[in-house]
Design an enzyme around this catalytic site. Sequence first.
Site, PDB file in Angstrom:
ATOM      1  N   CYS A  62       0.829  -1.209   0.000  1.00  0.00           N
ATOM      2  CA  CYS A  62       0.000   0.000   0.000  1.00  0.00           C
ATOM      3  C   CYS A  62       0.864   1.260   0.000  1.00  0.00           C
ATOM      4  O   CYS A  62       0.478   2.288  -0.559  1.00  0.00           O
ATOM      5  CB  CYS A  62      -0.953   0.007   1.188  1.00  0.00           C
ATOM      6  SG  CYS A  62      -0.141  -0.126   2.797  1.00  0.00           S
ATOM      7  N   HIS A  96      -1.578   1.213   7.441  1.00  0.00           N
ATOM      8  CA  HIS A  96      -2.042   1.211   6.056  1.00  0.00           C
ATOM      9  C   HIS A  96      -1.907   2.597   5.432  1.00  0.00           C
ATOM     10  O   HIS A  96      -2.267   3.601   6.042  1.00  0.00           O
ATOM     11  CB  HIS A  96      -3.504   0.760   6.006  1.00  0.00           C
ATOM     12  CG  HIS A  96      -4.038   0.576   4.624  1.00  0.00           C
ATOM     13  ND1 HIS A  96      -3.476  -0.307   3.713  1.00  0.00           N
ATOM     14  CD2 HIS A  96      -5.072   1.178   3.974  1.00  0.00           C
ATOM     15  CE1 HIS A  96      -4.154  -0.257   2.577  1.00  0.00           C
ATOM     16  NE2 HIS A  96      -5.129   0.643   2.708  1.00  0.00           N
TER      17      HIS A  96
END
Length: 468
Positions: A113, A428
């Site tokens: 990510c 994330h």
Amino acid sequence: MITVSVKWQKEIFKDVEIDTTQPPYVFKCQLYDLTGVPPERQKIMVKGGLLKDDADWSTLGVKEGQKLMMMGTADEIIKSPEKGTVFVEDLPEEEQVVAVGHTAGLFNLGNTCYMNSTLQCLHSVPELKSALIQYSHSGRNNDVDQSSHLLTVATRDLFNELDKSVKPVAPMQFWMLLRKKYPQFGQLHNGVFMQQDAEECWTQLLYTLSQSLRSNGSSENADAVKALFGIEFISRIHCQESNEESSETESVYSLKCHISQEVNHLHEGIKHGLKSELEKASPALGRSAIYMKESRINALPRYLTVQFVRFFWKRESNQKAKILRKVDYPLELDVYDFCSDDLRKKLEAPRKLLRDEEGKKLGLKGSEKSSVQKDNDVKMADAEGSSNGGGEPSVAPMEEGEKATQMTGVYDLVAVLTHKGRSADSGHYVGWVKQENGKWIEFDDDNPKPRIEDDITKLSGGGENMQN
């Protein structure tokens, strides 16, 4: 469940089922499907009068096989269009991108990510894409190593694929070459690729592109990356103890927003980051001494990157820790106060034109000789991300006017890179990008989602579960 027949005009509909556990309105909807008469226009004769939408079937005495009569006028039949309906999914991929309003997402290949969000923010810079298009497969110069050349080609090809697709793209070739060029991005833990630092990915990729594009042989690309992202500082270094003073210049790709208990806003953090204390040898004293370094911006890029310095090395736990303090940032950032005197002088005329133009929009009378063409309007870009002790740029491209001569020092926010979680080694990353139509898209790996401007201003941190 009972079955009846219904007479409407000259037609008789046999074996129409009535579910007596449902209100009569459901039965009317069935008749609408058969006759085209909307429920509100249906007049159905039953025991005691007309059938009401909420009547109780048990009190109406409707029997199996009973014949009911309905009156009412059907809706006008809509003629089919001369040209058949074309669905978005039936359009060519390039046209689907235009219809959807944003380009494709990127598949997460295993804790990638950080890479996906970095790529989406850089992909939003049209001038960078133009420079990459001019870079050919055979354009490698002897000054550029093979791994840098291949990574640049992979970046160009990936951006091209994103522009033509609405379906998620798997950046496999790019990721393989990124790991080959920078092995730290291929670190494994228990056989799984580890989460990495988006700022480090941003910095390494920009460095690679700057080397490749500068060596491409095209005068137009002589300093493409530096012109787009490079910030030039001029610094005054002073030692109070010995009165020694010197100056130096340096080029970087991001401003630092240092975060402390006194910092509540981006402007304060940048101001704090322009002053630093360093220890070095003093020729006058013959020993080490403390020097104060004060920096000012001496040249601005078209896109200004601002790093929120949130990560630092925590000695007690021997790992990177994150500062979760909320730091607000604006949709428009003016960096005039951070500029050198020489740069301020250069900015004055364009800033006056900008003020006059804004005055005209508000109905105020500006200077008679002042005029600003539409293409001189300033745009800014800012992106926020995580940072470590070494400085992990919170990615904030800030886009300025089309021409370098029209720099005003005022930037519009066009991209944000955020990290959610407490640790740099987990959490994330997500990219938030402003589209050409002014709408925002949250690029969460392979799942792009439309967002509104208010969502972007809430990404200022303030807790473990908040984006920052």
